[in-house]
Design an enzyme around this catalytic site. Structure first.
Site, PDB file in Angstrom:
ATOM      1  N   PRO A   2       0.666  -0.997   0.018  1.00 31.24           N
ATOM      2  CA  PRO A   2       0.065  -0.065   0.026  1.00 31.24           C
ATOM      3  C   PRO A   2       0.769   1.337  -0.095  1.00 31.24           C
ATOM      4  O   PRO A   2       1.998   1.249   0.572  1.00 31.24           O
ATOM      5  CB  PRO A   2      -0.743  -0.172   1.320  1.00 31.24           C
ATOM      6  CG  PRO A   2      -0.951  -1.622   1.467  1.00 31.24           C
ATOM      7  CD  PRO A   2       0.510  -2.072   1.094  1.00 31.24           C
ATOM      8  N   GLU A   3       0.448   2.268  -0.916  1.00 30.41           N
ATOM      9  CA  GLU A   3       1.099   3.435  -0.949  1.00 30.41           C
ATOM     10  C   GLU A   3       0.264   4.495  -0.271  1.00 30.41           C
ATOM     11  O   GLU A   3      -0.714   4.207   0.503  1.00 30.41           O
ATOM     12  CB  GLU A   3       1.274   3.843  -2.384  1.00 30.41           C
ATOM     13  CG  GLU A   3       2.358   2.807  -3.272  1.00 30.41           C
ATOM     14  CD  GLU A   3       2.509   3.090  -4.575  1.00 30.41           C
ATOM     15  OE1 GLU A   3       2.355   4.355  -4.986  1.00 30.41           O
ATOM     16  OE2 GLU A   3       3.040   2.011  -5.410  1.00 30.41           O
ATOM     17  N   HIS A 100      -4.667 -15.341  10.178  1.00 29.85           N
ATOM     18  CA  HIS A 100      -3.686 -14.291  10.321  1.00 29.85           C
ATOM     19  C   HIS A 100      -4.353 -12.701  11.164  1.00 29.85           C
ATOM     20  O   HIS A 100      -3.487 -11.889  10.683  1.00 29.85           O
ATOM     21  CB  HIS A 100      -3.415 -14.116   8.932  1.00 29.85           C
ATOM     22  CG  HIS A 100      -2.801 -15.192   8.066  1.00 29.85           C
ATOM     23  ND1 HIS A 100      -1.672 -15.707   8.425  1.00 29.85           N
ATOM     24  CD2 HIS A 100      -3.258 -15.855   6.995  1.00 29.85           C
ATOM     25  CE1 HIS A 100      -1.302 -16.670   7.698  1.00 29.85           C
ATOM     26  NE2 HIS A 100      -2.280 -17.097   6.612  1.00 29.85           N
ATOM     27  N   ARG A 119       1.177 -12.206   4.905  1.00 31.07           N
ATOM     28  CA  ARG A 119       2.451 -12.459   4.598  1.00 31.07           C
ATOM     29  C   ARG A 119       3.471 -11.835   5.920  1.00 31.07           C
ATOM     30  O   ARG A 119       4.777 -12.125   5.836  1.00 31.07           O
ATOM     31  CB  ARG A 119       2.938 -11.362   3.361  1.00 31.07           C
ATOM     32  CG  ARG A 119       2.119 -12.059   2.246  1.00 31.07           C
ATOM     33  CD  ARG A 119       2.759 -11.319   0.855  1.00 31.07           C
ATOM     34  NE  ARG A 119       1.705 -11.415  -0.265  1.00 31.07           N
ATOM     35  CZ  ARG A 119       1.989 -10.863  -1.314  1.00 31.07           C
ATOM     36  NH1 ARG A 119       3.035 -10.134  -1.614  1.00 31.07           N
ATOM     37  NH2 ARG A 119       1.243 -11.083  -2.360  1.00 31.07           N
ATOM     38  N   LYS A 162      21.605  15.474  -9.588  1.00 33.52           N
ATOM     39  CA  LYS A 162      21.450  13.994  -9.331  1.00 33.52           C
ATOM     40  C   LYS A 162      21.573  13.288 -10.475  1.00 33.52           C
ATOM     41  O   LYS A 162      20.821  13.530 -11.577  1.00 33.52           O
ATOM     42  CB  LYS A 162      19.986  13.760  -8.826  1.00 33.52           C
ATOM     43  CG  LYS A 162      19.799  14.145  -7.220  1.00 33.52           C
ATOM     44  CD  LYS A 162      18.761  13.805  -6.514  1.00 33.52           C
ATOM     45  CE  LYS A 162      19.096  12.424  -6.277  1.00 33.52           C
ATOM     46  NZ  LYS A 162      19.833  12.149  -5.078  1.00 33.52           N
TER      47      LYS A 162
END
Length: 283
Positions: A2-3, A100, A119, A162
């Site tokens: 998830p972002e 879980h 996980r 950069k």
């Protein structure tokens, strides 16, 4: 993983049932997830009142009246699921315990919030609220992309000189906090910038244009409830919908959506992650 939009969606879903409420009992069903849980975590959470929920980068932060802050990281597959609460016209009954279900918050008003993580790449920690900015997961984070600290002058200065690809630079959490692979791909497509271009060789004007695009993409994703690809679910158990509006991400060999372009979306691997782009539109 998830972002920012997914984490913000989960935070917003938890707020009505956690903010101002007391954790009547916390059950911690294993000693660790990605890292060990803090000492006496269940006892320290039981009886604490949640003063407010915030988000920093991809972390949910719950400030408690015990002068501690609970940090929640969803990891790859973590879900915060609410039961015993009416959402719209639907009431979610408490489900039977699942394999879980690693941490369960029994709220005083009868709501149950379950952290399920198949996980086990998620994490939780308890940190002193007064010194939370010194926590090792937070102290080196860059500015929030939706806040005022991310502006054109800041980003131009950070990218100047950069030698890394722009995709890699935008994923650097020390430069901008919370951006992930999906949304950087979408941002670069809208900005018409190739993901492999060296960040320091992009003109200041084009770098400046990234700031409003980043905000637009993230705000649209939050409004859609995030993107559900594999494991992500909102706090009410429903899917996000932003994946239906992807313009490049996960669209390899499909036609570019730009009218008249005609090119197919390509995929390259950068630092172990897939980058999707239009070879015609992005230079």
């Amino acid at each position: 993983m998830p972002e920012l939009p997914e984490v913000e969606t989960v935070r917003a879903g938890l707020a009505p049932v956690m903010e101002g409420q007391v954790i009547a009992r916390a059950d911690v069903n294993r000693p660790d997830l990605r890292w060990p849980f803090p000492d006496r975590m269940a006892a320290r959470l039981t009886g604490a009142r949640v003063l407010g929920l915030r988000r920093r980068s991809k972390y949910i932060l719950a400030d408690l009246d015990t002068d501690e802050t609970l940090l929640i990281h969803l990891g790859m597959s973590g879900r915060m699921l609410i039961s015993g609460h009416k959402v719209g016209d639907f009431f979610h009954e408490h489900p039977a315990p699942a394999k879980h279900d690693h941490v369960v918050f029994h709220m005083e008003q009868g709501v149950r919030i379950t952290f399920n993580d198949a996980r086990r790449f998620g994490a939780m920690d308890l940190l002193p609220t007064a010194t939370q900015e010194d926590h090792w997961l937070i102290r080196d984070l860059g500015p929030e992309p939706l806040g005022n600290a991310l502006n054109e002058a800041y980003l131009i200065g950070k990218l100047q000189g950069k030698n890394t690809p722009i995709k890699t630079a935008l994923l650097d959490q020390k430069i901008i906090a919370g951006l992930g692979n999906i949304y950087v791909c979408e941002v670069l497509y809208r900005a018409r910038i190739h993901p492999a271009r060296k960040a320091g060789r992009i003109s200041a004007a084009r770098v400046a244009s990234l700031v409003p695009i980043i905000r637009d993409v993230l705000n649209e994703a939050i409004a859609a409830g995030g993107s559900s690809l594999k494991d992500y679910r909102r706090a009410d158990g429903e899917l996000g919908y932003f994946q239906h509006g992807f313009q490049v991400y996960d669209r390899e060999d499909q036609p570019c959506v730009t009218p008249g372009c005609g090119a197919g979306i390509k995929r390259i691997v950068q630092s172990g992650r897939s980058s999707f782009f239009c070879p015609q539109c992005q230079r």
